[in-house]
Design a protein around this motif. Structure first.
Motif, PDB file in Angstrom:
ATOM      1  N   GLU A  15     -12.675  19.224   5.189  1.00 23.04           N
ATOM      2  CA  GLU A  15     -13.685  19.793   4.291  1.00 23.04           C
ATOM      3  C   GLU A  15     -14.274  18.731   3.366  1.00 23.04           C
ATOM      4  O   GLU A  15     -15.494  18.669   3.173  1.00 23.04           O
ATOM      5  N   LEU A  16     -13.416  17.893   2.802  1.00 21.04           N
ATOM      6  CA  LEU A  16     -13.878  16.858   1.876  1.00 21.04           C
ATOM      7  C   LEU A  16     -14.722  15.807   2.599  1.00 21.04           C
ATOM      8  O   LEU A  16     -15.737  15.339   2.076  1.00 21.04           O
ATOM      9  N   ARG A  17     -14.298  15.440   3.795  1.00 16.61           N
ATOM     10  CA  ARG A  17     -15.042  14.436   4.565  1.00 16.61           C
ATOM     11  C   ARG A  17     -16.448  14.944   4.864  1.00 16.61           C
ATOM     12  O   ARG A  17     -17.446  14.233   4.637  1.00 16.61           O
ATOM     13  N   GLU A  18     -16.545  16.174   5.357  1.00 17.52           N
ATOM     14  CA  GLU A  18     -17.852  16.736   5.719  1.00 17.52           C
ATOM     15  C   GLU A  18     -18.715  16.977   4.485  1.00 17.52           C
ATOM     16  O   GLU A  18     -19.924  16.750   4.502  1.00 17.52           O
ATOM     17  N   ALA A  19     -18.084  17.462   3.385  1.00 20.32           N
ATOM     18  CA  ALA A  19     -18.830  17.741   2.155  1.00 20.32           C
ATOM     19  C   ALA A  19     -19.402  16.471   1.540  1.00 20.32           C
ATOM     20  O   ALA A  19     -20.409  16.514   0.824  1.00 20.32           O
ATOM     21  N   ASN A  20     -18.778  15.325   1.830  1.00 20.57           N
ATOM     22  CA  ASN A  20     -19.237  14.052   1.268  1.00 20.57           C
ATOM     23  C   ASN A  20     -20.078  13.237   2.241  1.00 20.57           C
ATOM     24  O   ASN A  20     -20.307  12.044   2.035  1.00 20.57           O
ATOM     25  N   LYS A  27     -16.107   6.855  10.600  1.00 18.16           N
ATOM     26  CA  LYS A  27     -16.957   6.402   9.497  1.00 18.16           C
ATOM     27  C   LYS A  27     -16.182   6.463   8.188  1.00 18.16           C
ATOM     28  O   LYS A  27     -16.263   5.547   7.352  1.00 18.16           O
ATOM     29  N   LEU A  28     -15.409   7.523   8.020  1.00 18.66           N
ATOM     30  CA  LEU A  28     -14.604   7.671   6.803  1.00 18.66           C
ATOM     31  C   LEU A  28     -13.520   6.601   6.742  1.00 18.66           C
ATOM     32  O   LEU A  28     -13.292   5.995   5.696  1.00 18.66           O
ATOM     33  N   ALA A  29     -12.848   6.368   7.869  1.00 23.03           N
ATOM     34  CA  ALA A  29     -11.783   5.365   7.916  1.00 23.03           C
ATOM     35  C   ALA A  29     -12.330   3.978   7.566  1.00 23.03           C
ATOM     36  O   ALA A  29     -11.701   3.214   6.817  1.00 23.03           O
ATOM     37  N   ASP A  30     -13.508   3.664   8.094  1.00 23.61           N
ATOM     38  CA  ASP A  30     -14.132   2.375   7.793  1.00 23.61           C
ATOM     39  C   ASP A  30     -14.469   2.265   6.304  1.00 23.61           C
ATOM     40  O   ASP A  30     -14.351   1.189   5.701  1.00 23.61           O
ATOM     41  N   GLU A  31     -14.885   3.379   5.719  1.00 24.97           N
ATOM     42  CA  GLU A  31     -15.293   3.393   4.312  1.00 24.97           C
ATOM     43  C   GLU A  31     -14.121   3.044   3.387  1.00 24.97           C
ATOM     44  O   GLU A  31     -14.291   2.314   2.404  1.00 24.97           O
ATOM     45  N   ILE A  32     -12.942   3.572   3.696  1.00 27.19           N
ATOM     46  CA  ILE A  32     -11.791   3.317   2.814  1.00 27.19           C
ATOM     47  C   ILE A  32     -10.918   2.170   3.322  1.00 27.19           C
ATOM     48  O   ILE A  32      -9.897   1.841   2.709  1.00 27.19           O
ATOM     49  N   GLY A  33     -11.322   1.567   4.446  1.00 30.13           N
ATOM     50  CA  GLY A  33     -10.642   0.380   4.927  1.00 30.13           C
ATOM     51  C   GLY A  33      -9.273   0.608   5.533  1.00 30.13           C
ATOM     52  O   GLY A  33      -8.335  -0.150   5.263  1.00 30.13           O
ATOM     53  N   ILE A  34      -9.145   1.656   6.360  1.00 29.27           N
ATOM     54  CA  ILE A  34      -7.873   1.878   7.051  1.00 29.27           C
ATOM     55  C   ILE A  34      -8.132   1.999   8.554  1.00 29.27           C
ATOM     56  O   ILE A  34      -9.272   2.177   9.001  1.00 29.27           O
ATOM     57  N   ASP A  35      -7.068   1.896   9.331  1.00 29.08           N
ATOM     58  CA  ASP A  35      -7.187   1.984  10.784  1.00 29.08           C
ATOM     59  C   ASP A  35      -7.748   3.342  11.209  1.00 29.08           C
ATOM     60  O   ASP A  35      -7.311   4.388  10.725  1.00 29.08           O
ATOM     61  N   ARG A  36      -8.722   3.318  12.127  1.00 28.99           N
ATOM     62  CA  ARG A  36      -9.364   4.556  12.566  1.00 28.99           C
ATOM     63  C   ARG A  36      -8.375   5.524  13.211  1.00 28.99           C
ATOM     64  O   ARG A  36      -8.392   6.727  12.946  1.00 28.99           O
ATOM     65  N   THR A  37      -7.510   4.996  14.053  1.00 33.23           N
ATOM     66  CA  THR A  37      -6.534   5.853  14.744  1.00 33.23           C
ATOM     67  C   THR A  37      -5.574   6.483  13.748  1.00 33.23           C
ATOM     68  O   THR A  37      -5.229   7.666  13.858  1.00 33.23           O
ATOM     69  N   THR A  38      -5.156   5.698  12.753  1.00 29.48           N
ATOM     70  CA  THR A  38      -4.228   6.210  11.734  1.00 29.48           C
ATOM     71  C   THR A  38      -4.838   7.388  10.994  1.00 29.48           C
ATOM     72  O   THR A  38      -4.198   8.440  10.838  1.00 29.48           O
ATOM     73  N   TYR A  39      -6.120   7.227  10.576  1.00 23.89           N
ATOM     74  CA  TYR A  39      -6.744   8.324   9.843  1.00 23.89           C
ATOM     75  C   TYR A  39      -6.945   9.526  10.760  1.00 23.89           C
ATOM     76  O   TYR A  39      -6.711  10.672  10.350  1.00 23.89           O
ATOM     77  N   GLY A  40      -7.372   9.286  11.981  1.00 23.14           N
ATOM     78  CA  GLY A  40      -7.604  10.386  12.921  1.00 23.14           C
ATOM     79  C   GLY A  40      -6.355  11.217  13.137  1.00 23.14           C
ATOM     80  O   GLY A  40      -6.420  12.452  13.189  1.00 23.14           O
TER      81      GLY A  40
END
Length: 280
Positions: A15-20, A27-40
């Motif tokens: 919800e927060l990702r889509e609302a922002n 795209k979100l993972a890149d924004e906060i600088g963490i591994d894409r797979t980890t965030y997914g």
């Protein structure tokens, strides 16, 4: 302050990702600088936990408390502030925490628009900003009066009714700086107090209605319950009081329609019901 439906970690993250405006997890993972797979894996629930480092990054990015992201709180606004962030002194915070100053009164003042205006006026008053402005205003009036008198003395304009009326208006336009500011502050403070008084009076009236209804509902329940207590009439008065008050307390605690209340409120209702019972 907004209140949202309950949600777990994965629901809140989505919800927060889509609302922002982050349409993809990558795209979100890149924004906060963490591994894409980890965030997914965190958002889809494959990973059940989230590290404090990632949690803090998301909290800062979205501007919401960590408890909201974790699903512990349903309020996205941050309600926990350092007293320095709120501009409170240690003594002011102590007075609120110790209830030396009634927190509810302070809260009602802080959310009142009239009080906000009064506080701004007081800040200007203490800084001397308004005094400087009014001093300049009065200086301009004095200059105008002096110029007018010079013109009359020099004979360039007649000392007639128009001049007298102008002098009168100039004098009336002078402002006593401190009195002007204090009167205005008092006006807004009194308006704030009156608005709060109306609000509190309505709440008290409503609570009294609720209390009265609750008392009579519990009274009837206690009457029925007391009939089932063996040898009630033969017991000493103090023992009767003790048993009846416990029955009332049990009725309050077990009644599903009873609103939440603190210990002091429960005791007050117990006493009120007992007094009603004693009078019947």
């Amino acid at each position: 302050m907004g209140e949202y439906l309950p949600g777990n970690l994965q629901e809140r993250l989505r919800e927060l990702r889509e609302a922002n405006g982050f349409n993809s997890r990558n795209k979100l993972a890149d924004e906060i600088g963490i591994d894409r797979t980890t965030y997914g894996r965190i958002e889809n629930g494959s990973t059940k936990t989230i590290s404090s480092d990632i949690l803090i990054k998301l909290s800062k990015l979205y501007g919401v408390p960590t408890d909201y992201i974790l699903g512990i709180s349903n309020t996205p606004e941050d309600t926990r502030y350092d007293i320095a962030e709120l501009g409170l002194s240690v003594e002011a915070a102590k007075n609120l925490y110790s209830k030396k100053v009634d927190p509810r009164v302070v809260n009602e003042l802080l959310i009142n628009d009239r009080f906000a205006v009064a506080a701004k006026l007081m800040a200007d008053f203490f800084s001397g900003a308004v005094t400087q402005m009014l001093t300049a205003h009065n200086a301009l009036l004095n200059f105008s009066m002096d110029t007018l008198n010079e013109l009359v003395v020099s004979g360039k304009i007649p000392n007639d009714k128009d001049v007298a009326e102008t002098r009168k208006k100039l004098k009336a336009s002078r402002i006593q700086t401190n009195k002007f500011e204090i009167d205005k502050i008092q006006m807004y403070l009194m308006k704030a107090v009156k608005e709060i008084q109306v609000k509190v009076s309505k709440e008290i009236a409503e609570n009294n209605k609720i209390d009265e209804t609750l008392c009579y509902e519990i009274l009837n329940a206690v009457k029925e319950a007391s009939k089932e207590i063996p040898n009630m009439k033969d017991l000493p008065m103090e023992e009767k009081k003790k048993i009846l008050k416990q029955v009332i307390m049990d009725g309050i605690q077990l009644n599903p329609d009873m609103p939440d209340m603190d210990e002091e409120k429960r005791k007050t209702i117990v006493d009120d019901v007992f007094d009603l019972l004693a009078g019947t």
